[in-house]
Design an enzyme around this catalytic site. Sequence first.
Site, PDB file in Angstrom:
ATOM      1  N   GLU A  16      -4.688   3.978   5.880  1.00 48.65           N
ATOM      2  CA  GLU A  16      -4.514   3.654   4.451  1.00 48.65           C
ATOM      3  C   GLU A  16      -5.243   4.716   3.625  1.00 48.65           C
ATOM      4  O   GLU A  16      -4.779   5.158   2.583  1.00 48.65           O
ATOM      5  CB  GLU A  16      -5.088   2.270   4.157  1.00 48.65           C
ATOM      6  CG  GLU A  16      -4.958   1.871   2.694  1.00 48.65           C
ATOM      7  CD  GLU A  16      -5.300   0.409   2.446  1.00 48.65           C
ATOM      8  OE1 GLU A  16      -4.996  -0.442   3.309  1.00 48.65           O
ATOM      9  OE2 GLU A  16      -5.882   0.122   1.386  1.00 48.65           O
TER      10      GLU A  16
ATOM     11  N   SER B  96     -10.445  -0.311   3.242  1.00 53.07           N
ATOM     12  CA  SER B  96      -9.762  -0.432   4.538  1.00 53.07           C
ATOM     13  C   SER B  96      -9.305   0.932   5.022  1.00 53.07           C
ATOM     14  O   SER B  96      -8.649   1.678   4.288  1.00 53.07           O
ATOM     15  CB  SER B  96      -8.532  -1.337   4.404  1.00 53.07           C
ATOM     16  OG  SER B  96      -8.945  -2.633   4.065  1.00 53.07           O
TER      17      SER B  96
ATOM     18  N   ARG C 101       0.828  -1.235   0.000  1.00 57.09           N
ATOM     19  CA  ARG C 101       0.000   0.000   0.000  1.00 57.09           C
ATOM     20  C   ARG C 101       0.852   1.271   0.000  1.00 57.09           C
ATOM     21  O   ARG C 101       0.478   2.289   0.562  1.00 57.09           O
ATOM     22  CB  ARG C 101      -0.977   0.045   1.183  1.00 57.09           C
ATOM     23  CG  ARG C 101      -1.960  -1.073   1.212  1.00 57.09           C
ATOM     24  CD  ARG C 101      -2.855  -1.140  -0.028  1.00 57.09           C
ATOM     25  NE  ARG C 101      -3.549  -2.408   0.007  1.00 57.09           N
ATOM     26  CZ  ARG C 101      -3.086  -3.522  -0.594  1.00 57.09           C
ATOM     27  NH1 ARG C 101      -1.978  -3.486  -1.337  1.00 57.09           N
ATOM     28  NH2 ARG C 101      -3.738  -4.646  -0.499  1.00 57.09           N
TER      29      ARG C 101
HETATM   30  C1  LIG Z   1     -15.455  -0.863  -1.230  1.00 57.09           C
HETATM   31  C2  LIG Z   1     -13.978  -0.613  -1.400  1.00 57.09           C
HETATM   32  C3  LIG Z   1     -13.099  -1.681  -1.417  1.00 57.09           C
HETATM   33  C4  LIG Z   1     -11.725  -1.472  -1.582  1.00 57.09           C
HETATM   34  N1  LIG Z   1     -10.898  -2.552  -1.610  1.00 57.09           N
HETATM   35  C5  LIG Z   1      -9.586  -2.381  -1.806  1.00 57.09           C
HETATM   36  C6  LIG Z   1      -8.688  -3.508  -1.865  1.00 57.09           C
HETATM   37  O1  LIG Z   1      -9.091  -4.647  -1.795  1.00 57.09           O
HETATM   38  N2  LIG Z   1      -7.376  -3.256  -2.062  1.00 57.09           N
HETATM   39  C7  LIG Z   1      -6.883  -1.996  -2.177  1.00 57.09           C
HETATM   40  O2  LIG Z   1      -5.672  -1.843  -2.364  1.00 57.09           O
HETATM   41  N3  LIG Z   1      -7.693  -0.912  -2.110  1.00 57.09           N
HETATM   42  C8  LIG Z   1      -9.015  -1.075  -1.930  1.00 57.09           C
HETATM   43  N4  LIG Z   1      -9.849   0.017  -1.868  1.00 57.09           N
HETATM   44  C9  LIG Z   1      -9.266   1.375  -1.924  1.00 57.09           C
HETATM   45  C10 LIG Z   1      -9.247   2.002  -3.330  1.00 57.09           C
HETATM   46  O3  LIG Z   1     -10.229   1.420  -4.139  1.00 57.09           O
HETATM   47  C11 LIG Z   1      -7.897   1.862  -4.025  1.00 57.09           C
HETATM   48  O4  LIG Z   1      -6.875   2.440  -3.245  1.00 57.09           O
HETATM   49  C12 LIG Z   1      -7.911   2.511  -5.418  1.00 57.09           C
HETATM   50  O5  LIG Z   1      -6.786   2.092  -6.111  1.00 57.09           O
HETATM   51  C13 LIG Z   1      -7.967   4.035  -5.370  1.00 57.09           C
HETATM   52  O6  LIG Z   1      -8.208   4.519  -6.688  1.00 57.09           O
HETATM   53  P1  LIG Z   1      -8.934   5.920  -6.946  1.00 57.09           P
HETATM   54  O7  LIG Z   1      -8.932   6.199  -8.382  1.00 57.09           O
HETATM   55  O8  LIG Z   1     -10.273   5.922  -6.296  1.00 57.09           O
HETATM   56  O9  LIG Z   1      -7.954   6.894  -6.172  1.00 57.09           O
HETATM   57  P2  LIG Z   1      -8.340   8.220  -5.378  1.00 57.09           P
HETATM   58  O10 LIG Z   1      -9.042   7.825  -4.120  1.00 57.09           O
HETATM   59  O11 LIG Z   1      -9.014   9.172  -6.271  1.00 57.09           O
HETATM   60  O12 LIG Z   1      -6.895   8.757  -5.025  1.00 57.09           O
HETATM   61  C14 LIG Z   1      -6.057   8.056  -4.130  1.00 57.09           C
HETATM   62  C15 LIG Z   1      -4.715   8.782  -4.080  1.00 57.09           C
HETATM   63  O13 LIG Z   1      -4.064   8.636  -5.345  1.00 57.09           O
HETATM   64  C16 LIG Z   1      -3.795   9.913  -5.924  1.00 57.09           C
HETATM   65  N5  LIG Z   1      -3.979   9.773  -7.367  1.00 57.09           N
HETATM   66  C17 LIG Z   1      -5.074   9.320  -8.027  1.00 57.09           C
HETATM   67  N6  LIG Z   1      -4.828   9.262  -9.343  1.00 57.09           N
HETATM   68  C18 LIG Z   1      -3.554   9.686  -9.516  1.00 57.09           C
HETATM   69  C19 LIG Z   1      -2.710   9.845 -10.653  1.00 57.09           C
HETATM   70  N7  LIG Z   1      -3.129   9.567 -11.884  1.00 57.09           N
HETATM   71  N8  LIG Z   1      -1.436  10.299 -10.457  1.00 57.09           N
HETATM   72  C20 LIG Z   1      -0.996  10.591  -9.217  1.00 57.09           C
HETATM   73  N9  LIG Z   1      -1.755  10.493  -8.103  1.00 57.09           N
HETATM   74  C21 LIG Z   1      -3.011  10.028  -8.258  1.00 57.09           C
HETATM   75  C22 LIG Z   1      -4.757  10.865  -5.262  1.00 57.09           C
HETATM   76  O14 LIG Z   1      -4.241  12.174  -5.280  1.00 57.09           O
HETATM   77  C23 LIG Z   1      -4.852  10.275  -3.859  1.00 57.09           C
HETATM   78  O15 LIG Z   1      -3.757  10.687  -3.081  1.00 57.09           O
HETATM   79  C24 LIG Z   1     -11.224  -0.152  -1.702  1.00 57.09           C
HETATM   80  C25 LIG Z   1     -12.121   0.922  -1.690  1.00 57.09           C
HETATM   81  C26 LIG Z   1     -13.477   0.709  -1.547  1.00 57.09           C
HETATM   82  C27 LIG Z   1     -14.416   1.882  -1.561  1.00 57.09           C
END
Ligand SMILES: Cc1cc2nc3c(=O)[nH]c(=O)nc-3n(C[C@H](O)[C@H](O)[C@H](O)COP(=O)(O)OP(=O)(O)OC[C@H]3O[C@@H](n4cnc5c(N)ncnc54)[C@H](O)[C@@H]3O)c2cc1C
Length: 330
Positions: free
Chosen positions: A299, A229, A179
């Site tokens: 996280e 998480s 992570r």
């Molecule tokens: C129901 C649920 C289940 C989940 N299960 C998991 C799991 O099993 N495993 C897991 O690892 N995560 C899990 N997550 C967390 C999440 O889905 C992941 O971390 C996902 O990869 C985040 O993607 P996002 O586009 O929503 O990022 P965001 O939430 O939009 O951003 C996260 C971070 O990344 C940065 N960011 C986003 N895009 C870019 C880019 N292109 N360049 C630079 N920085 C960027 C943002 O500034 C922020 O700091 C879960 C979330 C939910 C709601």
Amino acid sequence: MTSIDFAPIARDLRSLKLGAVLDEEPLSRHTSYRIGGPARVYLEPTTEDGVVTSLEWLKNRDIPYFILGQGTNVLVSDRGVQAVVISTSRGLKDCSISGTTVEAGSGVLLTKLSHLAERSGLAGLEFAISIPGTLGGALVMNAGAHGSAMVKVVKSVRVWDPVAGVHQISADEAEFEYRQSRFQRYPWIALSAEMVLALGDHDHIRQTMRHFMAQRKSTQPVGEPNAGSVFKNPTPLYAGQLIERVGAKGWRIGDAEVSSLHANFITNVGQAKASEVLHLMRRIRCVVYQRYHVILRPEVRWIGPGEGGARATWENLWFEEGVGLREPCE
Ligand SMILES: Cc1cc2nc3c(=O)[nH]c(=O)nc-3n(C[C@H](O)[C@H](O)[C@H](O)COP(=O)(O)OP(=O)(O)OC[C@H]3O[C@@H](n4cnc5c(N)ncnc54)[C@H](O)[C@@H]3O)c2cc1C
């Protein structure tokens, strides 16, 4: 801190015609928690050029910006974000497959990539079927599940950074760990990534994905607003187990509640505020520390001003720096 007048910034961004420019856009509309105050300016570039042009433009004027994917791993301040929030969802959507190599823009949904790979008989992205969010967010977080993670498939990433502009980095340079990645410590913006998969058996890939989805549905509060998480696992222990053992399931502050299905999930059961989620996080951290001497690390990433009123630039988004979670029981 001198306050910035965002009205002329929004006007100038509109004149660049990069995509929609919204004033005071509630970020609760763009996060899986359904929580978050307004972004002073919310920009949706429609092309990769548009994303890069906006980043250069903002950097040259020293205007704070923040990149948002699908908002599934963030907790946004109730006070909102004094910055230009750039969405990757429209502009970074290209995707192509050649042999066993998948190249995708960082705004592409991880679940879409998983399905694409499956349809092409490529194995390696089955784990991604149950992770919401974009490829970009997954790179930043080294997202993973079911024993796999992005580190296992990523070969290289095209990034923009304020010093070198657009260039390519190898997976090694991204320093993926559990992570974590260098994206969290360095102001790289991921534009696209190259992933190398393996030829696999189509039916087996599909069955594995179905199994992962079913597992997810039975163990996590799918469908309720949450951000996955809340805390990282303090390896070799599991955050969820520690939180459950202190009896925190069902704890509630305002409309923020510790899920009774999975103790490491906090759900928004109504009109929860970021402050209520934080309050609950602090209480959990403190009780787990007092009982087990384990410090849980968030996280979920914090977006918003810190207590000192710091600007929402990339380096002060950590909970520890922004909102007093440095000590477990402060
Ligand atoms: C129901 C649920 C289940 C989940 N299960 C998991 C799991 O099993 N495993 C897991 O690892 N995560 C899990 N997550 C967390 C999440 O889905 C992941 O971390 C996902 O990869 C985040 O993607 P996002 O586009 O929503 O990022 P965001 O939430 O939009 O951003 C996260 C971070 O990344 C940065 N960011 C986003 N895009 C870019 C880019 N292109 N360049 C630079 N920085 C960027 C943002 O500034 C922020 O700091 C879960 C979330 C939910 C709601």
